[in-house]
Design an enzyme around this catalytic site. Structure first.
Site, PDB file in Angstrom:
ATOM      1  N   LYS A   9      33.072  44.238  39.304  1.00  0.00           N
ATOM      2  CA  LYS A   9      34.018  44.959  40.371  1.00  0.00           C
ATOM      3  C   LYS A   9      33.382  44.352  42.000  1.00  0.00           C
ATOM      4  O   LYS A   9      32.450  44.693  42.373  1.00  0.00           O
ATOM      5  CB  LYS A   9      34.254  46.437  40.513  1.00  0.00           C
ATOM      6  CG  LYS A   9      35.026  46.744  41.678  1.00  0.00           C
ATOM      7  CD  LYS A   9      35.272  48.487  41.339  1.00  0.00           C
ATOM      8  CE  LYS A   9      35.995  49.040  42.647  1.00  0.00           C
ATOM      9  NZ  LYS A   9      36.385  50.491  41.908  1.00  0.00           N
ATOM     10  N   CYS A  48      35.173  53.411  47.607  1.00  0.00           N
ATOM     11  CA  CYS A  48      34.345  52.040  46.758  1.00  0.00           C
ATOM     12  C   CYS A  48      34.203  50.993  47.704  1.00  0.00           C
ATOM     13  O   CYS A  48      33.136  50.256  47.741  1.00  0.00           O
ATOM     14  CB  CYS A  48      35.505  51.492  45.751  1.00  0.00           C
ATOM     15  SG  CYS A  48      35.788  52.669  44.541  1.00  0.00           S
ATOM     16  N   ASP A  98      30.808  52.797  38.720  1.00  0.00           N
ATOM     17  CA  ASP A  98      31.858  53.476  39.641  1.00  0.00           C
ATOM     18  C   ASP A  98      32.083  54.792  39.335  1.00  0.00           C
ATOM     19  O   ASP A  98      32.536  55.071  38.317  1.00  0.00           O
ATOM     20  CB  ASP A  98      33.263  52.364  39.308  1.00  0.00           C
ATOM     21  CG  ASP A  98      34.138  52.449  40.580  1.00  0.00           C
ATOM     22  OD1 ASP A  98      33.971  53.380  41.402  1.00  0.00           O
ATOM     23  OD2 ASP A  98      34.914  51.726  40.546  1.00  0.00           O
ATOM     24  N   ASP A  99      31.954  55.551  40.315  1.00  0.00           N
ATOM     25  CA  ASP A  99      32.596  57.070  40.417  1.00  0.00           C
ATOM     26  C   ASP A  99      31.599  57.612  39.612  1.00  0.00           C
ATOM     27  O   ASP A  99      31.853  58.977  38.828  1.00  0.00           O
ATOM     28  CB  ASP A  99      33.977  57.001  40.046  1.00  0.00           C
ATOM     29  CG  ASP A  99      34.805  56.695  40.822  1.00  0.00           C
ATOM     30  OD1 ASP A  99      34.441  56.122  42.028  1.00  0.00           O
ATOM     31  OD2 ASP A  99      35.969  57.103  40.922  1.00  0.00           O
ATOM     32  N   SER A 132      39.658  47.853  42.278  1.00  0.00           N
ATOM     33  CA  SER A 132      39.527  48.865  41.369  1.00  0.00           C
ATOM     34  C   SER A 132      40.485  48.831  40.060  1.00  0.00           C
ATOM     35  O   SER A 132      41.577  48.160  40.313  1.00  0.00           O
ATOM     36  CB  SER A 132      39.955  50.314  41.845  1.00  0.00           C
ATOM     37  OG  SER A 132      38.842  50.634  42.939  1.00  0.00           O
ATOM     38  N   ASP A 191      28.642  54.212  42.781  1.00  0.00           N
ATOM     39  CA  ASP A 191      29.068  53.805  44.124  1.00  0.00           C
ATOM     40  C   ASP A 191      29.475  55.026  45.145  1.00  0.00           C
ATOM     41  O   ASP A 191      29.606  54.808  46.290  1.00  0.00           O
ATOM     42  CB  ASP A 191      30.121  52.816  44.186  1.00  0.00           C
ATOM     43  CG  ASP A 191      31.490  53.289  43.616  1.00  0.00           C
ATOM     44  OD1 ASP A 191      31.388  54.135  43.045  1.00  0.00           O
ATOM     45  OD2 ASP A 191      32.610  52.797  44.049  1.00  0.00           O
ATOM     46  N   ASN A 192      29.896  56.045  44.138  1.00  0.00           N
ATOM     47  CA  ASN A 192      30.264  57.541  45.088  1.00  0.00           C
ATOM     48  C   ASN A 192      30.136  58.493  43.940  1.00  0.00           C
ATOM     49  O   ASN A 192      30.124  58.138  42.746  1.00  0.00           O
ATOM     50  CB  ASN A 192      31.426  57.220  45.464  1.00  0.00           C
ATOM     51  CG  ASN A 192      32.621  56.768  45.016  1.00  0.00           C
ATOM     52  OD1 ASN A 192      33.188  55.648  45.154  1.00  0.00           O
ATOM     53  ND2 ASN A 192      32.987  57.456  43.879  1.00  0.00           N
ATOM     54  N   ARG A 249      30.531  49.559  48.763  1.00  0.00           N
ATOM     55  CA  ARG A 249      29.892  48.199  48.499  1.00  0.00           C
ATOM     56  C   ARG A 249      29.564  47.501  49.823  1.00  0.00           C
ATOM     57  O   ARG A 249      28.745  46.399  49.593  1.00  0.00           O
ATOM     58  CB  ARG A 249      30.895  47.750  47.515  1.00  0.00           C
ATOM     59  CG  ARG A 249      31.166  48.342  46.206  1.00  0.00           C
ATOM     60  CD  ARG A 249      32.284  48.196  45.635  1.00  0.00           C
ATOM     61  NE  ARG A 249      32.424  49.284  44.598  1.00  0.00           N
ATOM     62  CZ  ARG A 249      32.168  49.372  43.240  1.00  0.00           C
ATOM     63  NH1 ARG A 249      31.687  48.156  42.767  1.00  0.00           N
ATOM     64  NH2 ARG A 249      32.307  50.479  42.541  1.00  0.00           N
ATOM     65  N   HIS A 288      35.081  54.532  36.006  1.00  0.00           N
ATOM     66  CA  HIS A 288      36.540  54.766  36.962  1.00  0.00           C
ATOM     67  C   HIS A 288      37.819  54.896  36.067  1.00  0.00           C
ATOM     68  O   HIS A 288      37.728  54.108  35.240  1.00  0.00           O
ATOM     69  CB  HIS A 288      36.362  53.880  38.046  1.00  0.00           C
ATOM     70  CG  HIS A 288      37.473  53.838  39.124  1.00  0.00           C
ATOM     71  ND1 HIS A 288      38.773  53.916  38.912  1.00  0.00           N
ATOM     72  CD2 HIS A 288      37.363  53.963  40.390  1.00  0.00           C
ATOM     73  CE1 HIS A 288      39.405  54.135  40.149  1.00  0.00           C
ATOM     74  NE2 HIS A 288      38.627  54.059  40.826  1.00  0.00           N
ATOM     75  N   HIS A 293      35.513  44.176  45.322  1.00  0.00           N
ATOM     76  CA  HIS A 293      36.168  44.987  46.146  1.00  0.00           C
ATOM     77  C   HIS A 293      35.880  44.917  47.783  1.00  0.00           C
ATOM     78  O   HIS A 293      35.890  45.856  48.475  1.00  0.00           O
ATOM     79  CB  HIS A 293      36.155  46.416  45.804  1.00  0.00           C
ATOM     80  CG  HIS A 293      37.246  47.455  45.990  1.00  0.00           C
ATOM     81  ND1 HIS A 293      37.381  48.745  45.543  1.00  0.00           N
ATOM     82  CD2 HIS A 293      38.594  47.177  46.562  1.00  0.00           C
ATOM     83  CE1 HIS A 293      38.696  48.952  45.928  1.00  0.00           C
ATOM     84  NE2 HIS A 293      39.205  48.082  46.605  1.00  0.00           N
ATOM     85  N   LYS A 299      33.775  62.635  45.040  1.00  0.00           N
ATOM     86  CA  LYS A 299      34.389  61.380  45.795  1.00  0.00           C
ATOM     87  C   LYS A 299      35.441  61.693  46.756  1.00  0.00           C
ATOM     88  O   LYS A 299      36.299  62.568  46.647  1.00  0.00           O
ATOM     89  CB  LYS A 299      35.051  60.683  44.533  1.00  0.00           C
ATOM     90  CG  LYS A 299      35.707  59.360  45.272  1.00  0.00           C
ATOM     91  CD  LYS A 299      36.342  58.602  44.102  1.00  0.00           C
ATOM     92  CE  LYS A 299      37.044  57.571  44.295  1.00  0.00           C
ATOM     93  NZ  LYS A 299      37.355  56.794  43.299  1.00  0.00           N
TER      94      LYS A 299
HETATM   95 CA   LIG Z   1      34.135  54.294  43.308  1.00  0.00          CA
END
Ligand SMILES: [Ca+2]
Ligand SMILES: [Ca+2]
Length: 657
Positions: free
Chosen positions: A142, A89, A49-50, A167, A294-295, A93, A242, A144, A315
């Site tokens: 996660k 997010c 994540d991130d 998140s 994811d980003n 996804r 994240h 989401h 992001k």
């Molecule tokens: Ca993210």
């Protein structure tokens, strides 16, 4: 190497054999479909994540904090130009699991803990497809894509689920890990850790956050061990990196480069543990391991964020730093070692590629991804993806073809030139205007020099490509509705289409309804269809800062005894119930007689959307015209994060009986 690359032309045949095999085994009474004669590869999809483009050693991060991930690259293929669908997010996804741009499946942004929507269960996810193919399917981490039961992973093709539904910062805690009283966070419910469909405990402290990476890793290792004798699909979606960052004791301070680097090291350790258990079970050769983020990095978190350098921004933007992420694919049975692929590829391509390598039919509904197996095999002249669209928040912000990336005019979040945050506290962001801008990524990866004026032909070509995307997927910037957009999953409320006396009525409004939230236009309030719990479902009619004040002309005199008005309350979106509702009737449309009125109590905090049917019953009266007034609250109450701001009324529908 034992297995040979399969000829793509034999796919249909191979699939046919697979299907008949399944049928035969089923008829023998096995509870699940058989293993194909040649075992299909296992799929392990690891999503961070991130994580930023420049956070890994193999992507140029200084020092060597990620030896296990770097080893994946040394043993497989590293993509230099790999994109997520949106740098946020839920949208990202949704694309990963469906092979579609997020717009197509109706998911945008990041769903909050009160969201009444999710990925539509009618969409076919990678898990749905592989489960039907006989795979064991599990997600750890996660999700989401909707936290309500009907949208959780077990309802989307996964056999097993363990993790957070959204998140890890969606909890009622401040950046210091203490209970907060600021903004919406103060109203967030405790962060639930879910197993299957049930919450098993809550993540309440930063110490709890610190256990997540090790816990998920243990669950992942366990999943692989348990399913070693049949093909499996494991989706390991870490909560880290994240914010709020959490790291186990073992890795705290280990990098000597701060908390973010410590957390990165622990995620790398996790990858190493997954590879170890694959090896121990003899599955290392025939498992396709895909690693991605994811980003891009959440840059205003400062030293608690990663880096996308030399890419621009991060992001929440359509710039390269937001949408371009690290991606590595390792599968010794098919991918030669130490390869670097610099063609355009994206998370939406993962589903069709997995379908190709597992000989699984594609989803029945249209998807946007392409099979990039030819890239993995380094087939000569293969260009599976020539073009890519950059959406954010339902806006078509850019399009890339080859080395060229064109931006359409839009407002973008920006981190550049601002003092970032520190130690878990965010810094400011700005909003910047982006024009029609063209960048040559082959010579200007940091998107610094707008060359639109020098290449009008390329601008035109990319504009045309954008036009196609708009028609198909929509675009809020130009107010185009896409013909190929499918609805998100919506929580159903018991409000069916109904028959009532106003169905053919004409309406006269004292104040116009909102242009964007128009419910479908003039007749939306009397079309027999009802809005759901999602204010953006296209059925609700919105009134910003003004009363809903409408005269319903039934066309001829009717015996009227009840008027019902459906109203939405969705405080998070500044939508409130009215303070008063009044119903009056008339024969001539001039002299009205009030037959019913009520006041509604001042709103108490309740961010969960709900629908109130306000029903006015009175002695039957002959009337041709019905006047309904719903008084707008006008200002968000003092306890609301938008205190003093204009409130909305959302109505649907007005029923007359
Ligand atoms: Ca993210
Ligand atoms: Ca309606």
């Amino acid at each position: 190497m034992t297995s040979q690359p399969m000829d793509l032309r034999s796919f249909g045949k191979a699939l046919g054999i697979g299907v008949s095999c399944v049928a035969l085994w089923s008829s023998l009474g096995w509870s699940s479909p058989s293993l194909p004669p040649k075992r299909s590869p296992n799929i392990v999809l690891i999503l961070i994540d991130d994580q930023g483009y420049a956070d890994l050693g193999c992507y140029g991060a200084p020092g060597s904090r990620t030896p296990n991930i770097d080893r994946l690259a040394a043993q497989g293929m590293r993509f230099t130009d790999f994109y997520v669908s949106q740098a946020v997010c839920s949208a990202s996804r949704a694309s990963l699991l469906t092979g579609c741009y997020a717009e197509r499946v109706g998911i945008s942004g990041a769903l909050n803990p009160w969201a009444q929507i999710g990925l539509n269960p009618e969409e076919e996810t990678i898990a749905d497809l592989l489960k039907a193919r006989g795979y064991a399917t599990g997600i750890i981490g996660k999700w989401h894509l909707g936290h309500l039961r009907e949208f959780l992973p077990l309802q989307q093709g996964f056999d097993e689920y363990f993790g957070l539904p959204y998140s890890n910062d969606m909890w009622p805690m401040g950046f210091d890990g203490k209970p907060t009283h600021e903004g919406w966070k103060a109203f967030y419910p405790p962060l639930p850790l879910i197993e299957g469909n049930n919450t098993i405990r809550e993540v309440r402290t930063l110490d709890d956050q610190a256990t997540l990476t090790a816990l998920y890793t243990q669950k992942a290792v366990d999943f692989i061990s348990r399913h070693r004798s049949r093909p499996f699909f494991l989706y390991l979606a870490h909560a880290m990196v994240h914010v709020p960052l959490g790291v186990s004791e073992k890795y705290r301070g280990k990098s000597s480069q701060g908390m973010y680097a410590d957390v990165t090291m622990e995620v790398d350790w996790s990858v190493g543990e997954v590879m170890k258990v694959l090896k121990e079970n003899g599955l290392e050769e025939n498992t396709l391991v895909i690693y991605a983020s994811d980003n891009g990095p959440w840059l205003n978190m400062g030293n608690h964020a990663g880096s996308a350098l030399p890419l621009r921004e991060g992001k929440g933007t359509a710039f390269e730093g937001g949408a371009r992420v690290p991606c590595i694919m390792r599968w010794p049975a098919q991918i030669p070692p130490a390869r670097v692929c610099s063609q355009i590829a994206a998370t939406i391509d993962i589903l069709p590629t997995i379908c190709a390598v597992t000989e699984t039919a594609l989803p029945r509904k249209k998807i946007d991804g392409v099979n990039i197996l030819p890239l993995l095999r380094e087939e000569r002249d293969a260009v599976p993806r020539a073009q890519y669209y950059f959406y954010y928040d339902a806006e078509l912000r850019g399009v890339r073809r080859g080395q060229w990336k064109l931006y359409f005019p839009h407002l973008s979040q920006s981190y550049e030139g601002l003092e970032p945050g520190k130690d878990g506290f965010p810094g400011r962001t700005a909003t910047r205007r982006v024009g029609l801008e063209l960048y040559d990524l082959s010579s200007d990866i940091g998107e610094r020099t707008n060359v639109a004026a020098q290449h009008p032909d390329i601008v035109d070509t990319l504009k045309q490509a954008g036009e196609q995307a708009r028609n198909e997927l929509g675009d809020r910037l130009t107010a185009v509705r896409g013909s190929g957009v499918r609805p998100s999953g919506r929580k159903q409320v018991a409000r069916e289409a109904t028959q009532h006396l106003a169905l053919a009525a004409s309406l006269t409004f004292a104040h116009p309804y909102d242009r964007q939230h128009n419910g479908g236009g003039d007749g939306a309030l009397v079309d027999g269809k009802h809005g759901s719990l999602d204010f953006a479902d296209g059925l609700w009619q919105g009134f910003e800062g003004v009363d809903l004040d409408v005269v319903v002309d039934l066309q001829n005199a009717q015996n009227v005894k009840r008027v019902t008005c459906g109203l939405l309350e969705s405080q998070y979106s500044w939508i409130f119930l009215p303070s008063e509702v009044e119903v009056a009737v008339s024969m001539d449309g001039k002299r009205f007689q009030t037959v019913w009125s009520t006041t509604i109590d001042a709103p108490q905090p309740n961010p969960i959307p709900n629908v109130r049917e306000v029903s006015a019953s009175f002695e039957p009266v002959a009337a041709r015209f019905v006047h309904v007034v719903c008084r707008n609250l006008k200002q968000c109450p003092s306890w609301h994060p938008g205190a003093g701001g204009k409130t909305w009324i959302f109505a649907d529908e007005i029923e007359v009986r």
